[in-house]
Design a protein around this motif. Structure first.
Motif, short mmCIF file in Angstrom:
data_model
loop_
_atom_site.label_atom_id
_atom_site.label_comp_id
_atom_site.label_asym_id
_atom_site.label_seq_id
_atom_site.Cartn_x
_atom_site.Cartn_y
_atom_site.Cartn_z
N THR A 53 0.82 -1.20 0.00
CA THR A 53 0.00 0.00 0.00
C THR A 53 0.86 1.25 0.00
O THR A 53 2.10 1.15 -0.08
N VAL A 54 0.19 2.38 0.10
CA VAL A 54 0.74 3.69 -0.28
C VAL A 54 2.16 4.00 0.20
O VAL A 54 2.95 4.55 -0.56
N GLU A 55 2.52 3.65 1.43
CA GLU A 55 3.85 4.05 1.92
C GLU A 55 4.92 2.97 1.72
O GLU A 55 6.05 3.16 2.13
N ALA A 76 -2.87 -2.26 -2.81
CA ALA A 76 -4.23 -2.03 -2.30
C ALA A 76 -4.38 -0.52 -2.19
O ALA A 76 -4.01 0.09 -1.19
N GLY A 77 -4.90 0.09 -3.23
CA GLY A 77 -5.01 1.55 -3.34
C GLY A 77 -5.06 1.89 -4.81
O GLY A 77 -4.67 1.07 -5.66
N VAL A 78 -5.53 3.11 -5.10
CA VAL A 78 -5.62 3.48 -6.52
C VAL A 78 -4.30 4.08 -7.02
O VAL A 78 -3.88 3.83 -8.14
N GLY A 79 -3.62 4.86 -6.15
CA GLY A 79 -2.32 5.43 -6.53
C GLY A 79 -1.24 4.37 -6.35
O GLY A 79 -1.33 3.52 -5.45
N TYR A 80 -0.23 4.41 -7.21
CA TYR A 80 0.85 3.41 -7.09
C TYR A 80 2.20 4.06 -7.35
O TYR A 80 3.12 3.43 -7.85
N VAL A 101 -13.05 1.60 -6.17
CA VAL A 101 -13.66 1.14 -4.91
C VAL A 101 -13.53 2.17 -3.79
O VAL A 101 -14.11 1.98 -2.73
N LEU A 102 -12.77 3.24 -4.03
CA LEU A 102 -12.56 4.20 -2.95
C LEU A 102 -12.94 5.63 -3.34
O LEU A 102 -12.67 6.58 -2.60
N ASP A 103 -13.60 5.77 -4.50
CA ASP A 103 -13.91 7.12 -5.00
C ASP A 103 -14.85 7.87 -4.06
O ASP A 103 -14.63 9.03 -3.74
N ALA A 236 -5.11 14.23 -2.67
CA ALA A 236 -4.49 13.46 -3.78
C ALA A 236 -3.12 12.92 -3.35
O ALA A 236 -3.03 11.79 -2.84
N ARG A 237 -2.09 13.71 -3.53
CA ARG A 237 -0.75 13.35 -3.06
C ARG A 237 -0.07 14.64 -2.61
O ARG A 237 -0.20 15.68 -3.27
N GLY A 238 0.70 14.56 -1.53
CA GLY A 238 1.34 15.73 -0.96
C GLY A 238 2.22 16.47 -1.95
O GLY A 238 2.26 17.70 -1.98
N PRO A 284 -4.45 12.28 8.71
CA PRO A 284 -3.36 11.35 8.38
C PRO A 284 -3.66 10.40 7.20
O PRO A 284 -3.70 9.18 7.39
N HIS A 285 -3.86 10.97 6.01
CA HIS A 285 -4.07 10.18 4.79
C HIS A 285 -5.19 9.13 5.00
O HIS A 285 -4.96 7.93 4.86
N ILE A 286 -6.37 9.66 5.32
CA ILE A 286 -7.50 8.77 5.62
C ILE A 286 -8.61 8.87 4.56
O ILE A 286 -9.74 8.47 4.80
N GLY A 287 -8.27 9.41 3.37
CA GLY A 287 -9.29 9.59 2.33
C GLY A 287 -10.11 8.34 2.08
O GLY A 287 -11.34 8.40 1.97
N SER A 288 -9.47 7.21 1.99
CA SER A 288 -10.20 5.97 1.66
C SER A 288 -10.63 5.21 2.91
O SER A 288 -11.06 4.04 2.79
N ALA A 289 -10.55 5.86 4.08
CA ALA A 289 -10.76 5.10 5.33
C ALA A 289 -12.23 4.93 5.71
O ALA A 289 -12.61 5.17 6.86
N ALA A 293 -14.71 0.92 1.84
CA ALA A 293 -13.65 1.13 0.85
C ALA A 293 -12.42 0.30 1.20
O ALA A 293 -11.83 -0.37 0.34
N ARG A 294 -12.01 0.32 2.46
CA ARG A 294 -10.78 -0.40 2.82
C ARG A 294 -10.97 -1.92 2.63
O ARG A 294 -10.06 -2.62 2.20
N THR A 295 -12.19 -2.39 2.92
CA THR A 295 -12.47 -3.81 2.70
C THR A 295 -12.36 -4.14 1.22
O THR A 295 -11.71 -5.13 0.82
N ARG A 296 -12.95 -3.29 0.41
CA ARG A 296 -12.96 -3.56 -1.03
C ARG A 296 -11.58 -3.38 -1.66
O ARG A 296 -11.21 -4.06 -2.62
N MET A 297 -10.78 -2.48 -1.09
CA MET A 297 -9.40 -2.32 -1.61
C MET A 297 -8.62 -3.62 -1.43
O MET A 297 -7.96 -4.11 -2.36
N ALA A 298 -8.69 -4.17 -0.21
CA ALA A 298 -7.92 -5.40 0.06
C ALA A 298 -8.47 -6.57 -0.77
O ALA A 298 -7.71 -7.38 -1.31
C1 DGY Z 1 -4.84 5.51 -2.75
O1 DGY Z 1 -5.62 4.59 -2.92
O2 DGY Z 1 -4.00 5.83 -3.58
C2 DGY Z 1 -4.92 6.25 -1.47
O3 DGY Z 1 -4.10 7.33 -1.40
C3 DGY Z 1 -4.65 5.32 -0.30
O4 DGY Z 1 -5.89 5.12 0.23
#
Ligand code: DGY
Length: 324
Positions: A53-55, A76-80, A101-103, A236-238, A284-289, A293-298
């Protein structure tokens, strides 16, 4: 038995899905992100997949040190932007993500941040808790109204549009910018160039992926184009924003406030100058929290792994791999 490493524990049934497909699971129990060296140690042990995931720094080194059994990096996330996709592809390793899944969850948070920064909700809460609330006053915590304000949306993909749909409920004048004008499905949204969007909007919300063309896209010159007192939201991203330039715009009172769910650096150290400013909200980067969404990401990441384990193209490949 082929092994799948999860670098975090996720809500939902992702682990069960993988096990039902006949794969073994190693779940890293730690809360914090793995270091590059820790990831290297994991991929040397011969998993066929790693769910990241993201980090998680999936660098060229991590890819190059991986045992040849590694077939997929399932983000598990949209950004990579944390994954060296080109190196993975060159080694015949798939990279996948979890689009779609996290829009709604991310747009919810962006809108919550907009309401919070406009009406100074966290600042007011702090004021009450610290014992400063002694009376009602006509000028206490004044802020702009959302109704019929002009909002500028930078990036009009799935999340940008989901955010725009929320803005229609407040009858906002919606401007957007994207690589090209889009069939938006939102009749009130108007395409404008970035510079015009910045100079016309009361609020600007960022919804672009991090790429060479968006890296520090909001630099000093562009921040200076924003309306005096405008508010900025970043989910989005810092690195889409030039942080020193942002601090400057806030300190000199050009911007009215900023709400950041993503920062540069990330995580933000507690003594960072942004956190000394009252006009700043940071989450703390909780947009998809959302739990959903978190269930569907995994689970989406798990389905990509299962496809590759079965010798199939994963449904959410971000790039084709080179034949090995
Ligand atoms: C993503 O999916 O890219 C988010 O930043 C992490 O939830």
């Amino acid at each position: 038995m082929k092994q799948v490493v999860f670098t975090r524990k996720w809500p939902g049934n992702a682990v069960a899905l993988v096990q039902e497909a006949g794969l073994g699971v190693v779940e890293r129990p730690d809360f914090n992100a793995p270091t590059e060296n820790e990831l290297i140690a994991m991929v040397r042990k011969g998993p066929m997949a790693i769910v990241t995931t993201v980090e998680d720094p999936v660098t060229a080194r991590v890819i190059d040190e991986a045992d040849p059994s590694l077939r997929i990096v399932a983000q598990a996330g949209v950004g990579y932007d944390n994954v060296n996709v080109a190196e993975a592809a060159r080694r015949g390793i798939w990279t996948t993500n979890t689009p779609g899944v996290l829009d709604e969850a991310t747009a919810d948070l962006a809108f919550a941040l907009l309401c919070s920064i406009a009406r100074r909700v966290p600042q007011s809460d702090r004021y009450v808790r610290e014992g400063s609330w002694t009376c009602w006053h006509p000028s206490l915590f004044l802020g702009p109204e959302l109704f019929r304000a002009t909002v500028g949306i930078v990036g009009f993909g799935r999340i940008g549009k989901a955010f725009a749909r929320r803005c229609t409920g407040f009858d906002m004048n919606i401007l957007y910018t994207a690589k090209s004008e889009k069939e938006t499905g939102i009749p009130s949204a108007r395409y404008v160039p970035l510079e015009e969007l910045l100079s016309e909007s009361d609020f600007v919300s960022l919804h672009v992926p991090l790429s060479p063309s968006t890296d520090r896209m909001l630099n000093a010159a562009r921040l200076a184009l924003m309306k005096p007192g405008a508010l900025l939201i970043n989910t989005a991203r810092g690195r889409v924003v030039d942080t020193p330039a942002l601090i400057d715009a806030l300190v000199h009172g050009h911007l009215g406030g900023v709400a950041l769910d993503v920062t540069d650096p990330e995580p933000l150290p507690p003594d960072h100058p942004l956190l000394a400013l009252d006009s700043v909200i940071v989450t703390p980067h909780i947009g998809s929290a959302s739990t959903k969404a978190r269930t569907r990401m995994a689970e989406t990441a798990a389905r990509n792994v299962i496809a590759v384990a079965g010798g199939n193209r994963p449904p959410n490949a971000v790039q084709d791999v080179e034949a090995q």
